[in-house]
Structures are given as structure tokens and as C-alpha cells.
Design an enzyme around this catalytic site. Structure first.
Site, PDB file in Angstrom:
ATOM      1  N   ASP A 129      -2.841  -0.985  10.791  1.00  0.00           N
ATOM      2  CA  ASP A 129      -3.085  -0.969   9.346  1.00  0.00           C
ATOM      3  C   ASP A 129      -3.764  -2.237   8.831  1.00  0.00           C
ATOM      4  O   ASP A 129      -4.235  -2.261   7.688  1.00  0.00           O
ATOM      5  CB  ASP A 129      -1.766  -0.782   8.573  1.00  0.00           C
ATOM      6  CG  ASP A 129      -1.221   0.629   8.691  1.00  0.00           C
ATOM      7  OD1 ASP A 129      -1.929   1.505   9.223  1.00  0.00           O
ATOM      8  OD2 ASP A 129      -0.079   0.862   8.251  1.00  0.00           O
TER       9      ASP A 129
ATOM     10  N   LYS B 168       0.852  -1.186   0.000  1.00  0.00           N
ATOM     11  CA  LYS B 168       0.000   0.000   0.000  1.00  0.00           C
ATOM     12  C   LYS B 168       0.888   1.236   0.000  1.00  0.00           C
ATOM     13  O   LYS B 168       2.068   1.201   0.355  1.00  0.00           O
ATOM     14  CB  LYS B 168      -0.934   0.024   1.207  1.00  0.00           C
ATOM     15  CG  LYS B 168      -0.248   0.033   2.582  1.00  0.00           C
ATOM     16  CD  LYS B 168       0.217   1.402   3.071  1.00  0.00           C
ATOM     17  CE  LYS B 168       0.884   1.305   4.441  1.00  0.00           C
ATOM     18  NZ  LYS B 168       1.558   2.578   4.838  1.00  0.00           N
TER      19      LYS B 168
END
Length: 313
Positions: free
Chosen positions: A155, A29
Site C-alpha cells: 500500500d 485511507k
């Protein structure tokens, strides 16, 4: 560098075979922007950040163990006990939560750099949760899996949800969104970033005004950690300055990875070919839907299609 883009590989990876492992993508990401709005009494920082997945990352090869409920994880990672590995912990959490009596063989094909700020460990944990939920037929909802994931890392829920998202607070408030899917050149300087050092630095901005998502998307993206990181880590500064010659570039998370964005793949590849040898790097496209979720959608569709076929008499 050899390409590990998921989009081409997934087309050949959605056929289930008894006893044979399936390859599940564990995407990287980027934090397209990161703003620090304040600090809570408990020491956590209040953030506004935008996550987008990349068409690039690690793979988890997973097969079910029907003979026992053991989680067998390979390869061993130096200086990390298996029971402390996020992948192993994710699998055990799901086993306990859903009362699963099956086990799993999990092999990690590690491609992403360690400590790069591109979410490798969190993504691995999420891929384990989501994939095993499918293989074991545990039938937990995405929200239930995300709650499990949050116990492993802040996350992890983003990767479990599998959609580009705007996150606020300490990352627990998530709003799906659709940023432009651009092409990126990502470089990993040879620096190991201490997130604690960055967030304890007195020069770190902690009072960036909160703005609406619409306003943030309409403005140039920035990362409040960037100046502090480059003051501490010279190789990050060198990589960032090199990229800035060619395109808008910034830090992701607290680093060490930096990235530049391009509208077209050819532009990104042309810049990447000039990359200094000192930097690990890759080219990848931004994706608003995680490759893992795209694969599971294909698997579910294939399974449903097979079940609906009429019997041949």
C-alpha cells in the site's frame, strides 16, 4: 474525541525554520470497495480496489541532522525494534538510494489505531519517503519513491503517489480517479484482525468478475472480505450493525475499521455523537489529494515566492 483534521492545521504549518521540525501529515485511507478476482500461482490474490485518503491521521515531526547521518526516531514502540520500524527503514532506503550524507530527527505523533486497516504504517513510511526527499533535496521522482515504497509494503506506493486511485492486480496497477469526497464516521472495534486468517478462509470469495472502473463506480460499493471478517470477529459485526442503522456502511480492507458514509458533515457528526463508548472512532472527510502532497505544494510555492522577491536596497 479531539479533532485531528489536517485541513485546519496545515494553514499554520508551512513556514520553515532552520533547525526546527516541520509537521508532515500522514493520512489514513479507506478502501471504498474491495473485490477479489482470483488467486495467482504464487499465492497472492488478484484484487480490484478503490483507495481514498482521509482528512485525518498521524503526524511526523521531522528536522534535518547536519552533524551526522543518523536517523533518530521517537518514541520507541513496544516490541518493535527501531531498525524494523517502517519509518526508519524508509529513511535508510532513501539515504542509500540518493547517497544522502545528512540525517534526520523524526517524531511520530501516533493517532490512528494500530491494525485498523486504514493504512497507518504504510502511510507513515510514505510520509517519511516523500518528506525526506523534500527536506534532503534528494530530487527523486514520485515513481522512484513509489518503487522504494513497494519494497516496504503493497500500500505504500498509493500514499507516495498521493492521489485517490483504483488499484488492480496485487495493487501494482494504479489509475488515478476522482470518487465523491464524502464524510465518514469510522469506528475501530476492539479486535485485532489477522489478514492471513481472512485470506486463507475457504469461504472467502475469490471469483468476483472483473469490471471496468466506470462500471464499478456506478454500482453500490462492497467489500468481498466483509462476511468472512464478521464471521471471525464479533466486535466488527457489532460495530458494522450499529453504523448500518444510520447509513450505508462497510469494512475497509480486512478491517478492523468499519465506516459509514454521509453527504454532509453535520449528518456524520450527529451520528458520531451517539457512538457507543466501547468503540474508538472519528469523523473525517474523504480527500482525493493527499494532505501531505497539498502541504508540499504549499511549501514549494512559498519557497519559490520567497526566491522571486526583489532585494530591498
Amino acid at each position: 474525541m479531539k479533532s485531528h483534521q489536517f485541513s485546519t492545521a496545515l494553514c499554520q504549518n508551512t513556514t520553515e525554520s532552520n533547525g526546527q521540525p516541520l509537521r508532515f501529515p500522514s493520512p489514513a485511507k479507506l478502501n471504498l470497495f474491495l473485490y477479489i478476482n482470483g488467486k495467482f500461482p504464487n499465492g497472492y490474490h488478484e484484487l480490484q480496489t478503490l483507495f481514498q485518503f482521509l482528512d485525518f491521521g498521524d503526524w511526523l515531526d521531522i528536522s534535518i541532522r547536519e552533524q551526522d547521518n543518523q536517523i533518530v526516531l521517537t518514541p520507541e514502540i513496544p516490541n518493535l525494534k527501531t531498525e524494523n520500524n517502517l519509518i526508519y527503514r524508509a529513511a535508510k532506503l532513501l539515504q542509500e538510494k540518493a547517497n544522502i550524507q545528512l540525517g534526520a530527527n523524526i517524531h511520530l505523533d501516533k493517532i490512528l489505531p494500530m491494525g485498523g486497516g486504514v493504512g497507518g504504517g504504510s502511510s507513515n513510511a510514505a510520509t517519511a519517503l516523500v518528506s525526506l526527499n523534500y527536506l534532503w533535496q534528494a530530487n527523486l521522482s514520485i515513481d522512484e519513491l513509489a518503487k522504494l515504497g513497494l519494497t516496504l509494503g503493497a500500500d505504500v506506493p498509493i500514499f507516495v503517489h498521493g492521489h485517490a486511485a483504483f488499484a488492480e492486480g496485487v495493487g501494482e496497477k494504479i489509475t488515478y480517479c476522482e470518487p465523491a469526497e464524502k464524510w465518514f464516521v469510522i469506528l475501530k472495534p476492539d479486535d485485532s484482525i489477522s489478514t492471513a486468517v481472512i485470506f486463507q478462509d475457504p469461504n472467502l470469495p475469490r471469483n468476483t468478475p472483473k469490471k471496468s472502473l466506470a462500471q464499478l463506480l456506478s454500482e453500490p460499493y462492497k467489500n468481498d472480505c466483509e462476511k468472512v471478517v464478521i464471521n471471525h470477529y464479533s466486535n466488527v459485526e457489532k460495530a458494522l450493525n450499529w453504523l448500518l442503522q444510520y447509513a450505508p456502511a462497510r469494512l475497509t480492507g480486512t478491517g478492523a475499521c468499519v465506516f459509514a458514509e454521509f453527504d454532509h458533515e453535520a449528518e456524520a457528526q450527529a451520528v458520531f455523537r451517539q457512538k457507543p463508548e466501547a468503540f474508538f472512532g472519528f469523523v473525517a472527510k474523504g480527500l482525493n489529494v493527499s494532505p501531505l502532497h497539498a502541504m508540499l505544494k504549499q511549501l514549494s510555492s512559498t519557497h519559490t515566492h520567497r526566491q522571486s522577491k526583489p532585494e530591498v536596497l
